[in-house]
Scaffold this motif. Structure first.
Motif, PDB file in Angstrom:
ATOM      1  N   MET A  36       0.834  -1.197   0.000  1.00 19.71           N
ATOM      2  CA  MET A  36       0.000   0.000   0.000  1.00 19.71           C
ATOM      3  C   MET A  36       0.866   1.243   0.000  1.00 19.71           C
ATOM      4  N   GLU A  37       0.324   2.322  -0.547  1.00 19.28           N
ATOM      5  CA  GLU A  37       1.041   3.593  -0.507  1.00 19.28           C
ATOM      6  C   GLU A  37       1.101   4.108   0.924  1.00 19.28           C
ATOM      7  N   PRO A  38       2.175   4.805   1.311  1.00 17.46           N
ATOM      8  CA  PRO A  38       2.262   5.340   2.665  1.00 17.46           C
ATOM      9  C   PRO A  38       1.138   6.330   2.933  1.00 17.46           C
ATOM     10  N   ASN A  39       0.766   6.433   4.200  1.00 17.38           N
ATOM     11  CA  ASN A  39      -0.243   7.404   4.586  1.00 17.38           C
ATOM     12  C   ASN A  39       0.260   8.821   4.327  1.00 17.38           C
ATOM     13  N   VAL A  40      -0.640   9.711   4.007  1.00 17.50           N
ATOM     14  CA  VAL A  40      -0.259  11.097   3.767  1.00 17.50           C
ATOM     15  C   VAL A  40      -0.778  11.998   4.875  1.00 17.50           C
ATOM     16  N   GLY A  41      -1.547  11.426   5.808  1.00 21.21           N
ATOM     17  CA  GLY A  41      -2.074  12.206   6.914  1.00 21.21           C
ATOM     18  C   GLY A  41      -1.375  11.857   8.200  1.00 21.21           C
ATOM     19  N   THR A  42      -2.091  11.201   9.091  1.00 21.53           N
ATOM     20  CA  THR A  42      -1.540  10.799  10.369  1.00 21.53           C
ATOM     21  C   THR A  42      -0.627   9.585  10.197  1.00 21.53           C
ATOM     22  N   LEU A  43       0.518   9.625  10.852  1.00 23.29           N
ATOM     23  CA  LEU A  43       1.487   8.529  10.738  1.00 23.29           C
ATOM     24  C   LEU A  43       1.051   7.360  11.608  1.00 23.29           C
ATOM     25  N   LEU A  44       1.162   6.157  11.077  1.00 24.07           N
ATOM     26  CA  LEU A  44       0.827   4.938  11.804  1.00 24.07           C
ATOM     27  C   LEU A  44       2.093   4.162  12.143  1.00 24.07           C
ATOM     28  N   GLU A  45       2.328   3.990  13.443  1.00 21.09           N
ATOM     29  CA  GLU A  45       3.412   3.135  13.922  1.00 21.09           C
ATOM     30  C   GLU A  45       2.801   1.843  14.443  1.00 21.09           C
ATOM     31  N   CYS A  46       3.313   0.711  13.976  1.00 22.79           N
ATOM     32  CA  CYS A  46       2.854  -0.588  14.457  1.00 22.79           C
ATOM     33  C   CYS A  46       3.955  -1.261  15.262  1.00 22.79           C
ATOM     34  N   VAL A  47       3.593  -1.830  16.387  1.00 20.33           N
ATOM     35  CA  VAL A  47       4.574  -2.540  17.196  1.00 20.33           C
ATOM     36  C   VAL A  47       4.525  -4.022  16.820  1.00 20.33           C
ATOM     37  N   VAL A  48       5.715  -4.590  16.572  1.00 17.16           N
ATOM     38  CA  VAL A  48       5.827  -5.971  16.105  1.00 17.16           C
ATOM     39  C   VAL A  48       6.910  -6.691  16.896  1.00 17.16           C
ATOM     40  N   GLU A  49       6.856  -8.038  16.830  1.00 17.11           N
ATOM     41  CA  GLU A  49       7.824  -8.864  17.554  1.00 17.11           C
ATOM     42  C   GLU A  49       8.630  -9.788  16.645  1.00 17.11           C
ATOM     43  N   THR A  50       8.232  -9.918  15.388  1.00 18.21           N
ATOM     44  CA  THR A  50       8.883 -10.861  14.481  1.00 18.21           C
ATOM     45  C   THR A  50       9.116 -10.224  13.122  1.00 18.21           C
ATOM     46  N   THR A  51       9.991 -10.848  12.347  1.00 19.54           N
ATOM     47  CA  THR A  51      10.241 -10.390  10.983  1.00 19.54           C
ATOM     48  C   THR A  51       8.981 -10.514  10.139  1.00 19.54           C
TER      49      THR A  51
END
Length: 220
Positions: A2-17
Motif C-alpha cells: 500500500m502507498e504510505p499514509n499522507v495524513g496521520t502517521l501509523l506506527e505498528c509494534v511488532v515482535e517478528t520479521t
C-alpha cells in the motif's frame, strides 16, 4: 504494497520479521520492534533487529528496555541499555524507544540524556513509562531537556480514547518540541475520534493481523 499514509502517521509494534513485513504491507509507516509484548515489551535480540531492518523499507525503532516491571533501573541495567542503544543503529535501527524514571515517578533526565547520547543521533521515543509520571507538564519539559524527540502516551489513562483530553493538553504543551504519539487501545473503530479530539499527528497500535492493520491505515 500500500502507498504510505499522507495524513496521520501509523506506527505498528511488532515482535517478528514476519509481522514486520506484514505490517508494512498493510500500510504502517514505522515499526516499533520489541519482544515479550505480553510484559509490555523488552529489548529484542540484535540479530532480530538486523533481520527486520533488512526486510522492510520503513523506519524500524527498537525498544531499549532490559526487563519487564518498573522503569527504575540499576547502574548495571543502564550500562546495558547504553550498549544496546549504541549498537542498534549499526544493526539497521532508525530510532530507539526507551523510558527511565526515578522512584518518585519523575523522568530520570540524566540517564535519559545518556541514552539519547548513546543513540548517536537516532531519534529517541520515550515510551509509556511517561504515563506513570505524576506531573506531566513538568515531564514534557524534562523530555525536551533530555533530547527526546517524541513521547508515546495514552495521556495517563488506560487507553488513548479515555485519555483524549490530557493528550490534547500534551499536544499543546509540546508545541512541536516533542511529538506526541498516541497509544493504548488504538483501533480502527476509534482512531479518527482520537486524532480529531487530540490533534496528534502520529498514532501507535499493536500489529494483530493484516486485516486489522489495513483497516486502521485506511482511516488515516
Amino acid at each position: 504494497m500500500m502507498e504510505p499514509n499522507v495524513g496521520t502517521l501509523l506506527e505498528c509494534v511488532v515482535e517478528t520479521t514476519e509481522a514486520a513485513v506484514a505490517a508494512e504491507r498493510s500500510g504502517a509507516n514505522r515499526l516499533e520492534l520489541c519482544v515479550d509484548l505480553g510484559a509490555g515489551g523488552v529489548t529484542p535480540p540484535l540479530d532480530l533487529v538486523a533481520a527486520v531492518a533488512a526486510r522492510v523499507s520503513i523506519p524500524v525503532f527498537v525498544m531499549i528496555r532490559p526487563r519487564a516491571g518498573d522503569f527504575v533501573y540499576s547502574d548495571r541495567e543502564v550500562a546495558g541499555m547504553l550498549r544496546d542503544a549504541a549498537s542498534a543503529g549499526a544493526r539497521g535501527a532508525q530510532g530507539i524507544v526507551t523510558g527511565l524514571l526515578h522512584a518518585d515517578h519523575r523522568v530520570d533526565v540524566a540517564r535519559t540524556r545518556r541514552v539519547v547520547e548513546a543513540a548517536a543521533g537516532l531519534p529517541v521515543t520515550f515510551h509509556r513509562a511517561f504515563d506513570e509520571v505524576r506531573d506531566q507538564r513538568a515531564a514534557v519539559e524534562d523530555l525536551v531537556s533530555s533530547g527526546v524527540r517524541r513521547v508515546l502516551t495514552s495521556g495517563g489513562a488506560q487507553t488513548a480514547l479515555e485519555g483524549m483530553e490530557r493528550l490534547a493538553v500534551l499536544v499543546r504543551l509540546s508545541a512541536d518540541r516533542v511529538t506526541v504519539l498516541a497509544g493504548g487501545g488504538v483501533r480502527a473503530h476509534n482512531v479518527r475520534a482520537i486524532v480529531a479530539g487530540t490533534g496528534v499527528k502520529e498514532v501507535h497500535a499493536r500489529f494483530e493481523d493484516e486485516a486489522a492493520a489495513r483497516a486502521l491505515a485506511r482511516l488515516l
